[in-house]
Design an enzyme around this catalytic site. Structure first.
Site, PDB file in Angstrom:
ATOM      1  N   ASP A 134     -25.068  43.202   0.847  1.00 42.25           N
ATOM      2  CA  ASP A 134     -24.146  43.914   0.081  1.00 42.25           C
ATOM      3  C   ASP A 134     -24.827  45.149  -0.247  1.00 42.25           C
ATOM      4  O   ASP A 134     -26.039  45.394   0.006  1.00 42.25           O
ATOM      5  CB  ASP A 134     -23.995  43.122  -1.239  1.00 42.25           C
ATOM      6  CG  ASP A 134     -22.747  43.330  -2.074  1.00 42.25           C
ATOM      7  OD1 ASP A 134     -22.123  44.631  -1.519  1.00 42.25           O
ATOM      8  OD2 ASP A 134     -21.998  42.650  -2.932  1.00 42.25           O
TER       9      ASP A 134
HETATM   10  C1  BGC Z   1     -19.459  44.813  -3.574  1.00 39.56           C
HETATM   11  C2  BGC Z   1     -19.036  44.326  -2.142  1.00 39.56           C
HETATM   12  C3  BGC Z   1     -18.390  45.272  -1.544  1.00 39.56           C
HETATM   13  C4  BGC Z   1     -19.293  46.217  -1.422  1.00 39.56           C
HETATM   14  C5  BGC Z   1     -18.874  47.339  -0.450  1.00 39.56           C
HETATM   15  C6  BGC Z   1     -20.476  46.125  -3.548  1.00 39.56           C
HETATM   16  O1  BGC Z   1     -20.672  46.887  -4.617  1.00 39.56           O
HETATM   17  O2  BGC Z   1     -20.135  43.909  -4.123  1.00 39.56           O
HETATM   18  O3  BGC Z   1     -18.095  43.231  -2.643  1.00 39.56           O
HETATM   19  O4  BGC Z   1     -17.835  44.785  -0.240  1.00 39.56           O
HETATM   20  O5  BGC Z   1     -19.777  46.803  -2.721  1.00 39.56           O
HETATM   21  O6  BGC Z   1     -17.890  48.279  -1.021  1.00 39.56           O
END
Ligand code: BGC
Length: 761
Positions: free
Chosen positions: A292
């Site tokens: 993530d």
């Molecule tokens: C979130 C994810 C997301 C990623 C990319 C993160 O802050 O937890 O769910 O896919 O950002 O945008």
């Protein structure tokens, strides 16, 4: 009733909710010797820096990041040091970047273009929690398909959805991205969305690589605090939080994203137990694991890595393959791999998965995939997509209360007062995570009413903002309500107050909105009064539930938000959605969910020493599965085809449902199961099947389901998944409070479904 003998018939490995998924796309392709040979031949040509480049993802210019995060630059692409990007969208932009990758970089390896296409691309669908309220997996699949068509035409190949976290605490803002509290519903929705995003073949131009996220148990964070630790048992982990991931994997999900919370002190980005033993070995995932955003670098503040280089080593060892925007892998892995043979092998394995994903998407033969300006212009916000969005929006609303048939409102009202700032808020109408949606294109409640061809006057007053203390607008709203023939109060929370980093400590309406509601309700006394809720979680609304005759949960419905609401308000559509989460009476009840275990002292109003709160009823305000319509449904007896069966048999269950009202409507028939006596206390009931049926006024249908061992199984004290003999009770009806019941008995030996999964570490 227990039996010591467990025959070694090991069936499904994990997860109770098996769907009729077609053969997994990922494993078909991975097993493909041609693909593997091709990938190995590419891998063999890469330097260690180029391999690390394949594991590196950079954010597009303009995305908010920390100062140290490197940007995806043309120079990086040209040098072959970048495998994927996040946030670059648009056919021309992506094609320009891809052209550099496949024409100018040393090995001409195409890039992956990734994005969060959570609930639609430009055509925005209801937020996932709302879509789950439709209890309509075909609809969810169709929505995901449309999202994939629009996204791929705009150059996207890799999607960070579906989010398949089970969430039982509405203080957690990300509950809005989930399918709610139930593992079975969550599993069905997970598979439907994966199928929708990935289509029948990943190499089709309109297919997106799907990502099941956030692995795992992110929804169990303590106190609903985003990013926090989840303190949970092995049994809950395997029984509640993993099934939707298994379902997504079985449906072929090509990637999985690690969660940046932690489980019992162990962050997933650092957990080889989780990513290698559980995900790869136990769950048979053979796709790509992505971090993530900043999940690797955050191992330092988590307290499990000394510095960023250490974090990179730990994450690689754990099985995190692509570094999303951290910049840790490009900064540290090449040096590590030069001196460490194990790290070299791990890098190779990770690169292999990246290349396989690109191969399965067909990027080595068609690097531009669906990116095409003309297609984008044709499909984006097409009439067909908007019509589907409206169907989805209609099905996602939940009629919580409708005393005296307040709804639908009469079309012959002279003046309708619409009160509440959210009624005019197009950004909120789209909901959070509408990354590619344009607020101006989503219909607010007011816009929907204006377009609905109503002959009445519609008057609007904001009254109070969704947050804050300012009540200076309440008097004007009260005056409007007094002069109107009917009043619609739009209450809840702004779209940007749900989602990531939007945890709340109070689920009650803030004081200004509550004061607005009370004073408007007094002014509207004797007139039709409807509360429309816009929110991305369960709210604690006891006053509304007591005092306002009609409450319609509208969530955030996307591009056609206001149009679909007008359809329901004036009766063009009879509501049919059901709550995918339990609504509490007060925040203090959190977490609250229907499938809890009993206590040794179940609540008894006559006995103080039974489970209870001394200041609040124990029951929810509205139970899971609840939702009314403009018609009514009656259930017949639950019929079980046989009263006894062996654990490995299946059993047919049926129930007749009749539309007893005066208009046609949809009902979601729900079937719950309880294992009455087991070696581990089982939930008081759990959803095992549901079906949405359309019934004309007066019509009946007998709905049949087949249950098998997978539905009866649980993890015993030794964490083996088994079915124990004994009685099981079934409940069928219109919500988790269903009272029609029947039972059957499993006879014979205990059935072993699978050996104990990897013990928690
Ligand atoms: C979130 C994810 C997301 C990623 C990319 C993160 O802050 O937890 O769910 O896919 O950002 O945008």
């Amino acid at each position: 009733m227990l039996s010591a003998t467990i025959p070694l018939i090991f069936l499904a490995a994990c997860g109770s909710a098996r769907t009729s998924a077609s053969a997994p796309l990922a494993s078909q392709s991975t097993g493909d010797a041609v693909a593997n040979r091709f990938v190995d031949s590419v891998l063999a040509t890469l330097s260690i820096e180029e391999k690390v480049g394949q594991l590196t993802m950079s954010p597009a210019e303009g995305l908010q990041t920390g100062p140290t995060v490197p940007r995806g630059s043309s120079a990086q692409v040209r040098a072959g040091l970048l495998g994927s990007v996040i946030g670059v969208q648009g056919a021309e932009r992506t094609r320009t970047m891809q052209r550099i990758a496949v024409e100018e970089s040393p090995h001409k390896i195409p890039l992956l273009f990734s994005l969060d296409v959570i609930h639609g691309f430009r055509t925005v669908f209801p937020v996932p929690l709302a879509e789950a309220a439709s209890f309509d997996p075909e609809l969810a699949q169709a929505n995901a398909r449309i999202a994939a068509m629009e996204a791929t035409a705009n150059g996207i190949t890799w999607n960070y959805a579906p989010m398949v976290d089970i969430a039982r605490d509405s203080r957690w803002g990300r509950i809005v991205e989930s399918s709610g509290e139930d593992p079975y519903l969550g599993s069905i929705m997970a598979a439907a969305r994966v199928r929708g995003f990935q289509g029948t073949r990943l190499s089709d131009a309109s297919s997106l690589l799907a990502t099941a996220k956030h692995f795992a148990a992110y929804g169990a964070v303590e106190s609903g605090r985003d990013y926090a630790n989840a303190e949970l048992s092995e049994r809950s982990f395997y029984e509640i939080y993993l099934p939707p991931f298994q379902s997504a994997i079985d449906a072929g999900a090509g990637s999985v994203m690690a969660s940046f919370s932690s489980i019992n002190g162990s962050p997933p980005h650092a957990s080889a137990w989780l990513l290698r033993n559980v995900l790869r070995k136990q769950m048979h995932f053979d796709g790509l694991v992505v971090s993530d955003w900043a999940g690797i670098v955050e191992l330092v503040p988590h307290g499990v890595a000394r510095d960023t280089a250490d974090a990179g080593t730990i994450a690689l060892r754990a099985g995190v393959e692509v570094d999303m925007a951290d910049g840790v892998y490009p900064a540290s892995l090449a040096r590590l791999a030069r001196t460490d043979a194990a790290a070299r092998a791990e890098v190779d394995e990770a690169v292999r998965h990246v290349l396989l994903a690109k191969y399965k998407l067909g990027l080595f033969t068609n690097p531009y995939h669906g990116a095409n300006e003309a297609t984008a212009a044709r499909v984006t916000l097409s009439a067909e997509h908007l019509a589907s969005a409206r169907v989805a929006a209609r099905e996602s609303m939940v009629l919580l209360k409708n005393d005296g048939a307040t709804l639908p409102l009469s079309r012959s009202i002279g003046t309708l007062a619409v009160i509440g700032a959210l009624a005019a808020d197009d950004t909120s109408a789209m909901g959070p995570w509408s990354v590619s949606g344009h607020p101006g294109e989503s219909a607010t409640v007011l816009a929907g009413l204006a377009r609905a061809n109503l002959s009445m006057k519609v008057r609007f007053a904001a009254g109070a903002l969704p947050a804050g203390q300012d009540t200076s607008g309440v008097a004007a709203a009260v005056a409007l309500a007094r002069d109107a023939d009917a009043v619609v109060l739009v209450l809840g929370e702004s779209g940007n107050r749900t989602g990531e980093a939007e945890s709340r400590a109070a689920l009650e309406l803030p004081p200004a909105q509550l004061e607005l509601a009370k004073r408007v309700a007094r002014a509207a006394s004797g007139k039709p009064l409807v509360a429309l809720l816009m929110n991305g979680r369960a709210l604690a609304i006891p006053w509304l539930a007591d005092s306002v005759p009609a409450i319609l949960e509208t969530w955030y419905l996307g591009t056609t938000h206001g149009d679909a609401i007008a359809d329901v308000l004036f009766g063009a559509y009879a509501p049919s959605g059901k709550l995918p989460i339990t609504f509490p009476r007060a925040t203090g009840q959190m977490p609250i969910y229907y499938a809890h275990r009993n206590t040794g002292r179940p609540f008894d109003p006559k006995d103080k020493y039974t489970t209870r709160y001394n200041d609040l009823a124990l029951t929810p305000l509205f139970p899971f599965g609840h939702g009314l319509s403009y018609t009514t449904f009656a259930y017949g007896d639950v019929r079980v085809a046989k009263s006894t069966m062996r654990a490995s048999d299946s059993v047919a269950v049926s129930v007749a449902v009749t539309n007893t009202g005066k208009r046609d409507g949809d009902e979601v028939v729900q079937l719950y199961l309880r294992d009455d006596v087991a070696s581990v206390a089982r939930p008081v009931r759990q959803l095992v099947r549901f079906r949405r049926v359309h019934l004309a006024a007066g019509a009946s249908e007998t709905v049949s389901f087949t249950l098998g061992a997978g539905d009866l199984a649980f993890y015993d004290l030794g964490m083996r998944r088994i079915v124990e003999p004994g009685t099981f009770t079934l409940f069928a009806g219109t919500s988790s409070d269903a009272t029609r019941e029947a039972s059957f008995t499993v006879i014979g030996d205990t059935l072993g479904m699978s050996p104990a999964p990897p013990r928690m570490r």
